[in-house]
Design a protein around this motif. Structure first.
Motif, PDB file in Angstrom:
ATOM      1  N   TRP A 178       1.063  -1.559  -0.392  1.00  0.00           N
ATOM      2  CA  TRP A 178      -0.156  -0.002   0.292  1.00  0.00           C
ATOM      3  C   TRP A 178       0.734   0.987   0.019  1.00  0.00           C
ATOM      4  CZ3 TRP A 178      -3.906  -1.580   4.186  1.00  0.00           C
ATOM      5  CH2 TRP A 178      -5.044  -2.538   3.516  1.00  0.00           C
ATOM      6  N   ARG A 179       0.737   2.400  -1.092  1.00  0.00           N
ATOM      7  CA  ARG A 179       1.412   3.331  -0.963  1.00  0.00           C
ATOM      8  C   ARG A 179       0.531   4.464  -0.083  1.00  0.00           C
ATOM      9  NH1 ARG A 179       1.724   4.652  -5.849  1.00  0.00           N
ATOM     10  NH2 ARG A 179      -0.083   3.272  -7.208  1.00  0.00           N
ATOM     11  N   ILE A 180       1.310   5.371   0.468  1.00  0.00           N
ATOM     12  CA  ILE A 180       0.187   6.502   0.979  1.00  0.00           C
ATOM     13  C   ILE A 180       1.480   7.885   1.221  1.00  0.00           C
ATOM     14  CG2 ILE A 180      -1.081   7.453   3.175  1.00  0.00           C
ATOM     15  CD1 ILE A 180      -1.731   4.835   2.431  1.00  0.00           C
ATOM     16  N   LEU A 181       0.165   8.599   0.844  1.00  0.00           N
ATOM     17  CA  LEU A 181       1.369   9.881   0.077  1.00  0.00           C
ATOM     18  C   LEU A 181       0.310  11.271   1.721  1.00  0.00           C
ATOM     19  CD1 LEU A 181       2.547  12.098  -1.635  1.00  0.00           C
ATOM     20  CD2 LEU A 181       0.758  12.505  -3.544  1.00  0.00           C
ATOM     21  N   ILE A 182       1.271  11.552   2.185  1.00  0.00           N
ATOM     22  CA  ILE A 182       0.282  12.255   2.668  1.00  0.00           C
ATOM     23  C   ILE A 182       1.553  14.332   2.659  1.00  0.00           C
ATOM     24  CG2 ILE A 182       1.218  13.068   4.944  1.00  0.00           C
ATOM     25  CD1 ILE A 182       2.662  10.583   6.143  1.00  0.00           C
ATOM     26  N   VAL A 183       0.579  14.704   2.372  1.00  0.00           N
ATOM     27  CA  VAL A 183       0.326  15.976   2.013  1.00  0.00           C
ATOM     28  C   VAL A 183      -0.108  16.872   3.908  1.00  0.00           C
ATOM     29  CG1 VAL A 183      -0.373  17.877   0.452  1.00  0.00           C
ATOM     30  CG2 VAL A 183      -0.602  15.493  -0.161  1.00  0.00           C
ATOM     31  N   GLU A 184       1.443  17.465   4.043  1.00  0.00           N
ATOM     32  CA  GLU A 184       1.581  17.839   4.697  1.00  0.00           C
ATOM     33  C   GLU A 184       2.831  18.568   5.378  1.00  0.00           C
ATOM     34  OE1 GLU A 184       1.061  19.786   7.873  1.00  0.00           O
ATOM     35  OE2 GLU A 184      -0.361  17.804   8.774  1.00  0.00           O
ATOM     36  N   ASP A 185       2.743  20.404   5.303  1.00  0.00           N
ATOM     37  CA  ASP A 185       3.439  21.553   5.567  1.00  0.00           C
ATOM     38  C   ASP A 185       4.657  21.563   6.915  1.00  0.00           C
ATOM     39  OD1 ASP A 185       1.364  22.269   7.341  1.00  0.00           O
ATOM     40  OD2 ASP A 185       1.904  24.495   6.640  1.00  0.00           O
ATOM     41  N   ASP A 186       3.849  20.709   8.312  1.00  0.00           N
ATOM     42  CA  ASP A 186       4.811  20.688   8.718  1.00  0.00           C
ATOM     43  C   ASP A 186       5.651  19.210   8.716  1.00  0.00           C
ATOM     44  OD1 ASP A 186       5.596  20.018  11.878  1.00  0.00           O
ATOM     45  OD2 ASP A 186       3.692  20.535  12.000  1.00  0.00           O
ATOM     46  N   GLU A 187       6.984  19.888   8.414  1.00  0.00           N
ATOM     47  CA  GLU A 187       8.271  18.457   8.097  1.00  0.00           C
ATOM     48  C   GLU A 187       8.667  17.494   9.280  1.00  0.00           C
ATOM     49  OE1 GLU A 187      11.733  19.657   6.406  1.00  0.00           O
ATOM     50  OE2 GLU A 187      10.337  21.399   4.643  1.00  0.00           O
ATOM     51  N   ARG A 188       8.629  18.232  10.751  1.00  0.00           N
ATOM     52  CA  ARG A 188       8.666  17.687  11.261  1.00  0.00           C
ATOM     53  C   ARG A 188       7.752  16.352  11.778  1.00  0.00           C
ATOM     54  NH1 ARG A 188       8.137  17.405  17.273  1.00  0.00           N
ATOM     55  NH2 ARG A 188       9.388  16.187  17.714  1.00  0.00           N
ATOM     56  N   LEU A 189       6.647  16.748  11.825  1.00  0.00           N
ATOM     57  CA  LEU A 189       5.352  15.677  11.851  1.00  0.00           C
ATOM     58  C   LEU A 189       5.007  15.213  10.925  1.00  0.00           C
ATOM     59  CD1 LEU A 189       2.660  14.862  13.594  1.00  0.00           C
ATOM     60  CD2 LEU A 189       1.434  17.124  11.942  1.00  0.00           C
ATOM     61  N   ALA A 190       5.485  15.289   9.918  1.00  0.00           N
ATOM     62  CA  ALA A 190       4.821  14.313   8.209  1.00  0.00           C
ATOM     63  C   ALA A 190       6.356  13.366   8.300  1.00  0.00           C
ATOM     64  CB  ALA A 190       5.178  15.822   7.485  1.00  0.00           C
ATOM     65  N   GLU A 191       7.105  13.594   8.906  1.00  0.00           N
ATOM     66  CA  GLU A 191       8.169  12.681   9.123  1.00  0.00           C
ATOM     67  C   GLU A 191       8.219  11.588  10.482  1.00  0.00           C
ATOM     68  OE1 GLU A 191      11.044  11.808   7.016  1.00  0.00           O
ATOM     69  OE2 GLU A 191      11.542  13.778   5.700  1.00  0.00           O
ATOM     70  N   LEU A 192       7.415  12.544  11.762  1.00  0.00           N
ATOM     71  CA  LEU A 192       7.266  10.821  12.603  1.00  0.00           C
ATOM     72  C   LEU A 192       6.218  10.360  12.266  1.00  0.00           C
ATOM     73  CD1 LEU A 192       7.485  14.131  15.616  1.00  0.00           C
ATOM     74  CD2 LEU A 192       8.957  11.794  14.846  1.00  0.00           C
ATOM     75  N   THR A 193       5.066  10.782  10.966  1.00  0.00           N
ATOM     76  CA  THR A 193       4.643  10.236  11.022  1.00  0.00           C
ATOM     77  C   THR A 193       4.648   8.740   9.644  1.00  0.00           C
ATOM     78  OG1 THR A 193       2.418  11.699  11.138  1.00  0.00           O
ATOM     79  CG2 THR A 193       1.643   9.949   9.933  1.00  0.00           C
ATOM     80  N   ARG A 194       5.020   9.630   9.070  1.00  0.00           N
ATOM     81  CA  ARG A 194       6.048   8.307   8.239  1.00  0.00           C
ATOM     82  C   ARG A 194       7.350   7.525   8.774  1.00  0.00           C
ATOM     83  NH1 ARG A 194       9.353  10.069   2.727  1.00  0.00           N
ATOM     84  NH2 ARG A 194      10.505  11.255   4.474  1.00  0.00           N
ATOM     85  N   GLU A 195       7.394   7.949   9.406  1.00  0.00           N
ATOM     86  CA  GLU A 195       8.328   6.640  10.405  1.00  0.00           C
ATOM     87  C   GLU A 195       6.702   5.389  10.643  1.00  0.00           C
ATOM     88  OE1 GLU A 195      11.162   8.606  13.137  1.00  0.00           O
ATOM     89  OE2 GLU A 195      12.156   9.604  11.699  1.00  0.00           O
ATOM     90  N   TYR A 196       6.591   5.979  11.814  1.00  0.00           N
ATOM     91  CA  TYR A 196       5.978   5.432  11.993  1.00  0.00           C
ATOM     92  C   TYR A 196       4.555   4.665  11.676  1.00  0.00           C
ATOM     93  CZ  TYR A 196       1.714   3.590  15.312  1.00  0.00           C
ATOM     94  OH  TYR A 196       0.677   2.508  16.108  1.00  0.00           O
ATOM     95  N   LEU A 197       4.201   4.722  10.281  1.00  0.00           N
ATOM     96  CA  LEU A 197       3.634   4.035   9.372  1.00  0.00           C
ATOM     97  C   LEU A 197       4.679   3.420   8.494  1.00  0.00           C
ATOM     98  CD1 LEU A 197       1.189   7.073   7.322  1.00  0.00           C
ATOM     99  CD2 LEU A 197       0.395   5.233   9.565  1.00  0.00           C
ATOM    100  N   GLU A 198       5.314   3.185   8.363  1.00  0.00           N
ATOM    101  CA  GLU A 198       6.349   2.751   7.393  1.00  0.00           C
ATOM    102  C   GLU A 198       6.961   0.933   8.174  1.00  0.00           C
ATOM    103  OE1 GLU A 198       8.754   5.338   3.685  1.00  0.00           O
ATOM    104  OE2 GLU A 198       9.721   5.486   6.173  1.00  0.00           O
ATOM    105  N   SER A 199       7.074   1.574   9.066  1.00  0.00           N
ATOM    106  CA  SER A 199       7.394   0.456  10.242  1.00  0.00           C
ATOM    107  C   SER A 199       6.422  -0.376  10.763  1.00  0.00           C
ATOM    108  CB  SER A 199       7.332   1.572  11.658  1.00  0.00           C
ATOM    109  OG  SER A 199       6.515   2.134  12.662  1.00  0.00           O
ATOM    110  N   ASN A 200       5.131   0.198  10.272  1.00  0.00           N
ATOM    111  CA  ASN A 200       3.966  -0.499  10.450  1.00  0.00           C
ATOM    112  C   ASN A 200       3.308  -1.038   9.546  1.00  0.00           C
ATOM    113  OD1 ASN A 200       2.515  -0.631  12.881  1.00  0.00           O
ATOM    114  ND2 ASN A 200       3.393   1.303  13.792  1.00  0.00           N
ATOM    115  N   GLY A 201       4.464  -1.324   7.847  1.00  0.00           N
ATOM    116  CA  GLY A 201       4.296  -2.060   6.567  1.00  0.00           C
ATOM    117  C   GLY A 201       3.662  -1.146   5.713  1.00  0.00           C
ATOM    118  N   LEU A 202       3.681   0.427   5.574  1.00  0.00           N
ATOM    119  CA  LEU A 202       2.802   1.031   4.969  1.00  0.00           C
ATOM    120  C   LEU A 202       4.829   1.810   4.090  1.00  0.00           C
ATOM    121  CD1 LEU A 202       0.376   2.643   6.334  1.00  0.00           C
ATOM    122  CD2 LEU A 202       0.215   0.747   5.207  1.00  0.00           C
ATOM    123  N   GLN A 203       4.212   1.616   2.937  1.00  0.00           N
ATOM    124  CA  GLN A 203       4.779   2.903   2.303  1.00  0.00           C
ATOM    125  C   GLN A 203       4.637   4.263   1.407  1.00  0.00           C
ATOM    126  OE1 GLN A 203       6.204   1.158  -2.016  1.00  0.00           O
ATOM    127  NE2 GLN A 203       5.883  -1.103  -1.138  1.00  0.00           N
TER     128      GLN A 203
END
Length: 242
Positions: free
Chosen positions: A8-33
């Motif tokens: 599953w490929r997810i695109l996050i559109v979020e201008d808060d870079e720190r929040l976006a990176e933290l969210t990406r790390e969490y989702l990727e650690s749970n198997g998402l791209q």
């Protein structure tokens, strides 16, 4: 080919870079791209070019706001869009749904809540796409026809007078739920729980907004509907022979 959670490929559109990176790390650690876009002005082309399985879209963005992005992306993107909003105003939530968002989550969002919503939404899409394998098995039908209206669960498409109907993922899910229960009144609580997997709080207007969007698309009269009727104080009824 069956799609797994890991693909599953997810695109996050979020201008808060720190929040976006933290969210990406969490989702990727749970198997998402996961891929990120911090500029609203570039988001529409990212969605067009990448065609992700799901978009997580912030409402307030530099360059272009989430409502405009959602509206512009819908003609070529039918996948789920989850909108993030720091506002609690019902108007923003309703506007998001009217622009084509499938779900919305208030900020600050808990990563596990976002993950649960993403998985639930994509699981419904994936399961519907695999339903064609059950044809003729005696289980739930995958294609329903009501005179000039056809709804196909395996293809996740609907047609009116042989013309394809432009439905978002959430609109299709609601239409299928109502059509597959034709002749039975479904309460908002039943619909809400079936589609979002959480308890209805009595205030959410997303079901009503989606019904109002679906009606004209399936040839129903928004003022005097014949196919999807509102049953006062009870819910909605899909009429078999409209």
């Amino acid at each position: 080919m069956e799609q797994t959670n890991e693909s599953w490929r997810i695109l996050i559109v979020e201008d808060d870079e720190r929040l976006a990176e933290l969210t990406r790390e969490y989702l990727e650690s749970n198997g998402l791209q996961v891929s990120l876009e911090t500029n609203g002005g570039a988001a529409v082309e990212r969605i067009r070019n990448e065609q992700p399985d799901l978009v997580v879209l912030d409402l307030m963005l530099p360059g272009e706001d989430g409502l405009s992005i959602c509206r512009r992306a819908r003609p070529f993107f039918n996948g789920p869009i989850i909108m993030l909003t720091a506002r609690t105003d019902d108007l923003d939530q309703v506007l998001g749904l009217e622009m084509g968002a499938d779900d919305y989550i208030g900020k600050p969002v808990k990563p596990r809540v976002l993950l649960a919503r993403i998985r639930a939404m994509l699981r419904r899409v994936t399961e519907s796409g695999q339903a064609g394998e059950d044809k003729g098995s005696g289980e739930e039908p995958v294609r329903l026809q009501f005179n000039d209206l056809v709804v196909d669960r395996s293809m996740r498409e609907a047609w009116l007078n042989d013309a394809s109907i432009d439905l978002t993922s959430a609109e299709f899910d609601l239409l299928w739920l109502l059509a597959s229960n034709a002749g039975r009144v479904l309460s908002r609580e039943e619909i809400f729980t079936a589609l979002r997997g959480i308890e209805y709080d009595g205030q959410d207007r997303s079901i009503d907004v989606r019904v109002s969007r679906i009606r004209p698309k399936i040839g129903d009269d928004p003022i005097h509907p014949r196919r999807i009727k509102t049953v006062r104080s009870k819910g909605y009824l899909f009429v078999k022979e409209a």
